[in-house]
Enzyme design. Structure first.
Site, PDB file in Angstrom:
ATOM      1  N   SER A 160       0.793  -1.184  -0.042  1.00 55.97           N
ATOM      2  CA  SER A 160       0.163   0.055   0.050  1.00 55.97           C
ATOM      3  C   SER A 160       0.935   1.381   0.009  1.00 55.97           C
ATOM      4  O   SER A 160       2.114   1.268   0.464  1.00 55.97           O
ATOM      5  CB  SER A 160      -0.929  -0.040   1.113  1.00 55.97           C
ATOM      6  OG  SER A 160      -1.662   1.241   1.287  1.00 55.97           O
ATOM      7  N   TYR A 193      -2.157  -0.731  10.226  1.00 58.73           N
ATOM      8  CA  TYR A 193      -2.008  -1.388   8.947  1.00 58.73           C
ATOM      9  C   TYR A 193      -0.581  -0.712   8.328  1.00 58.73           C
ATOM     10  O   TYR A 193      -0.030  -1.930   7.613  1.00 58.73           O
ATOM     11  CB  TYR A 193      -3.280  -0.790   8.060  1.00 58.73           C
ATOM     12  CG  TYR A 193      -3.479  -1.047   6.693  1.00 58.73           C
ATOM     13  CD1 TYR A 193      -3.959  -2.119   6.176  1.00 58.73           C
ATOM     14  CD2 TYR A 193      -3.106  -0.168   5.734  1.00 58.73           C
ATOM     15  CE1 TYR A 193      -3.924  -2.484   4.844  1.00 58.73           C
ATOM     16  CE2 TYR A 193      -3.125  -0.384   4.239  1.00 58.73           C
ATOM     17  CZ  TYR A 193      -3.561  -1.219   4.071  1.00 58.73           C
ATOM     18  OH  TYR A 193      -3.691  -1.686   2.714  1.00 58.73           O
TER      19      TYR A 193
HETATM   20  N1  LIG Z   1      -8.521  -0.550  -2.183  1.00 55.83           N
HETATM   21  C1  LIG Z   1      -7.518   0.146  -1.770  1.00 55.83           C
HETATM   22  O1  LIG Z   1      -7.732   1.352  -1.784  1.00 55.83           O
HETATM   23  C2  LIG Z   1      -6.270  -0.387  -1.351  1.00 55.83           C
HETATM   24  C3  LIG Z   1      -5.276   0.609  -1.448  1.00 55.83           C
HETATM   25  C4  LIG Z   1      -3.749   0.056  -1.077  1.00 55.83           C
HETATM   26  C5  LIG Z   1      -3.539  -1.222  -0.862  1.00 55.83           C
HETATM   27  N2  LIG Z   1      -4.576  -2.186  -1.010  1.00 55.83           N
HETATM   28  C6  LIG Z   1      -4.442  -3.620  -0.931  1.00 55.83           C
HETATM   29  O2  LIG Z   1      -4.712  -4.228  -2.022  1.00 55.83           O
HETATM   30  C7  LIG Z   1      -5.101  -5.693  -1.756  1.00 55.83           C
HETATM   31  C8  LIG Z   1      -6.434  -5.934  -2.104  1.00 55.83           C
HETATM   32  O3  LIG Z   1      -7.420  -4.933  -1.439  1.00 55.83           O
HETATM   33  P1  LIG Z   1      -9.125  -4.970  -1.917  1.00 55.83           P
HETATM   34  O4  LIG Z   1      -9.568  -3.457  -1.581  1.00 55.83           O
HETATM   35  O5  LIG Z   1      -9.143  -5.372  -3.230  1.00 55.83           O
HETATM   36  O6  LIG Z   1      -9.572  -5.760  -0.757  1.00 55.83           O
HETATM   37  P2  LIG Z   1     -11.026  -6.285  -0.574  1.00 55.83           P
HETATM   38  O7  LIG Z   1     -11.862  -5.573  -1.668  1.00 55.83           O
HETATM   39  O8  LIG Z   1     -11.451  -5.936   0.814  1.00 55.83           O
HETATM   40  O9  LIG Z   1     -10.835  -7.889  -0.912  1.00 55.83           O
HETATM   41  C9  LIG Z   1     -10.125  -8.551   0.056  1.00 55.83           C
HETATM   42  C10 LIG Z   1      -9.839  -9.789  -0.619  1.00 55.83           C
HETATM   43  O10 LIG Z   1      -8.975 -10.620   0.480  1.00 55.83           O
HETATM   44  C11 LIG Z   1      -9.714 -11.868   0.881  1.00 55.83           C
HETATM   45  N3  LIG Z   1      -9.380 -11.998   2.249  1.00 55.83           N
HETATM   46  C12 LIG Z   1      -9.717 -11.066   3.398  1.00 55.83           C
HETATM   47  N4  LIG Z   1      -9.271 -11.724   4.406  1.00 55.83           N
HETATM   48  C13 LIG Z   1      -8.765 -12.908   4.163  1.00 55.83           C
HETATM   49  C14 LIG Z   1      -8.365 -14.106   5.041  1.00 55.83           C
HETATM   50  N5  LIG Z   1      -8.366 -14.157   6.223  1.00 55.83           N
HETATM   51  N6  LIG Z   1      -7.966 -15.076   4.276  1.00 55.83           N
HETATM   52  C15 LIG Z   1      -7.970 -15.348   3.117  1.00 55.83           C
HETATM   53  N7  LIG Z   1      -8.502 -14.281   2.159  1.00 55.83           N
HETATM   54  C16 LIG Z   1      -8.818 -13.111   2.627  1.00 55.83           C
HETATM   55  C17 LIG Z   1     -11.402 -11.556   0.712  1.00 55.83           C
HETATM   56  O11 LIG Z   1     -11.936 -12.737   0.726  1.00 55.83           O
HETATM   57  P3  LIG Z   1     -13.042 -13.026   1.607  1.00 55.83           P
HETATM   58  O12 LIG Z   1     -14.247 -12.175   1.219  1.00 55.83           O
HETATM   59  O13 LIG Z   1     -13.432 -14.709   1.107  1.00 55.83           O
HETATM   60  O14 LIG Z   1     -12.715 -12.966   3.045  1.00 55.83           O
HETATM   61  C18 LIG Z   1     -11.170 -10.896  -0.553  1.00 55.83           C
HETATM   62  O15 LIG Z   1     -10.901 -11.652  -1.621  1.00 55.83           O
HETATM   63  C19 LIG Z   1      -4.908  -5.705  -0.160  1.00 55.83           C
HETATM   64  O16 LIG Z   1      -3.618  -6.203   0.036  1.00 55.83           O
HETATM   65  C20 LIG Z   1      -4.970  -4.080   0.366  1.00 55.83           C
HETATM   66  O17 LIG Z   1      -4.049  -4.057   1.502  1.00 55.83           O
HETATM   67  C21 LIG Z   1      -5.804  -1.889  -1.241  1.00 55.83           C
END
Ligand SMILES: NC(=O)c1ccc[n+]([C@@H]2O[C@H](COP(=O)([O-])OP(=O)(O)OC[C@H]3O[C@@H](n4cnc5c(N)ncnc54)[C@H](OP(=O)(O)O)[C@@H]3O)[C@@H](O)[C@H]2O)c1
Length: 248
Positions: A143, A157
């Site tokens: 991130s 985080y």
């Molecule tokens: N969106 C942003 O603005 C942003 C910014 C910076 C970095 N990131 C990073 O990008 C990545 C993806 O973010 P996102 O926004 O796409 O996330 P998201 O929409 O919250 O989706 C999270 C994914 O991770 C899975 N997950 C969560 N907890 C888990 C666990 N304990 N075991 C296995 N799977 C798990 C979820 O599956 P389930 O529903 O089955 O739990 C889902 O497939 C993360 O590393 C996040 O830190 C995101």
């Protein structure tokens, strides 16, 4: 012909958001793709159907990344199902923890966040290293806050993502002799269920991004595909910012 024809990839947390977009983008380049999830079984199966519609092999695996043993076991299950593993994308993560010194700390949630975002990534990499071929690829989704905290309420985080980045640099050193590259993608604000562009945090986030908008999951996935590709053979220990200018 795709850049990744014949490759097998696992994307953790591939049931939605950046993980699902990355899985689909890897499949667009010909890779067979496994995804993991913790609770969204139906969503994961829908992504598998979308992957198979692209003509690649695909499968979803339930594995709670809060448990390092499950994270390591996932890697072995994928290799057994597909016969090998070439690309590991560490994407699954959780956020939260609260405003330090103001909100009461939920230590159980903080510990779980560290396990999901860092400890289990280490376990997955440890499990993958003996399975990956020379020239294998490890890409972890960090991130932008790992470099620049930017706003309040992110301390716990941010700590997990900074740890992930430090581990990735060390792993890049350790695995370079085999041509296995280890890199990090730093997304900025990306419109997902985890951080919706119309959510309450948007008014805090948007002024910090030079481009003044949220990114799309596909914009992050494009970087994942590059780092996973043969074209990135001389890129390791790197951080690829895809953040709309958050760090500018
Ligand atoms: N969106 C942003 O603005 C942003 C910014 C910076 C970095 N990131 C990073 O990008 C990545 C993806 O973010 P996102 O926004 O796409 O996330 P998201 O929409 O919250 O989706 C999270 C994914 O991770 C899975 N997950 C969560 N907890 C888990 C666990 N304990 N075991 C296995 N799977 C798990 C979820 O599956 P389930 O529903 O089955 O739990 C889902 O497939 C993360 O590393 C996040 O830190 C995101």
């Amino acid at each position: 012909m795709g850049k990744l024809d014949g490759k097998v990839a696992i994307v953790t947390g591939g049931s939605r958001g950046i993980g699902a977009a990355s899985a689909l983008a890897l499949a667009d380049e010909g890779a067979d793709v496994a995804i993991s999830y913790s609770s969204s079984a139906e969503r994961a199966e829908a992504v598998v159907a979308d992957l198979e519609a692209k003509g690649v092999r695909a499968a979803a695996f339930q594995a709670d990344q809060a448990d390092a043993a499950q994270a390591a076991g996932l890697i072995r299950r994928v290799a057994e199902r597909f016969g090998k593993l070439d690309i590991l994308v560490n994407n699954a993560a959780v956020g939260g923890g609260g405003l330090l010194g103001v909100e009461p700390a939920d230590q159980a949630a903080i510990d779980r966040q560290l396990a999901v975002n860092y400890t289990s990534v280490v376990a997955a990499v440890q499990a993958a290293v003996p399975l990956l071929p020379d020239g294998g690829r490890i890409v972890s989704i960090s991130s932008g806050v790992a470099t620049r905290a930017g706003f309040q309420g992110m301390a716990y985080y941010t700590g997990t993502k900074a740890a992930l980045e430090g581990f990735s640099r060390g792993a890049a050193r350790d695995l370079a002799h085999r041509g296995i590259t280890v890199n990090v993608v730093q997304p900025g604000f990306v419109d997902t269920e985890g951080n919706p562009a119309d959510g309450p945090a948007a008014s805090v986030f948007l002024p910090t991004a030079a481009m003044g908008r949220y990114g799309r999951p596909e914009e992050i996935a494009a970087g994942v595909v590059f780092l996973a590709s043969p074209q990135a053979s001389y890129v390791t220990g790197a951080v690829l910012r895809i953040d709309g200018g958050y760090a500018a």
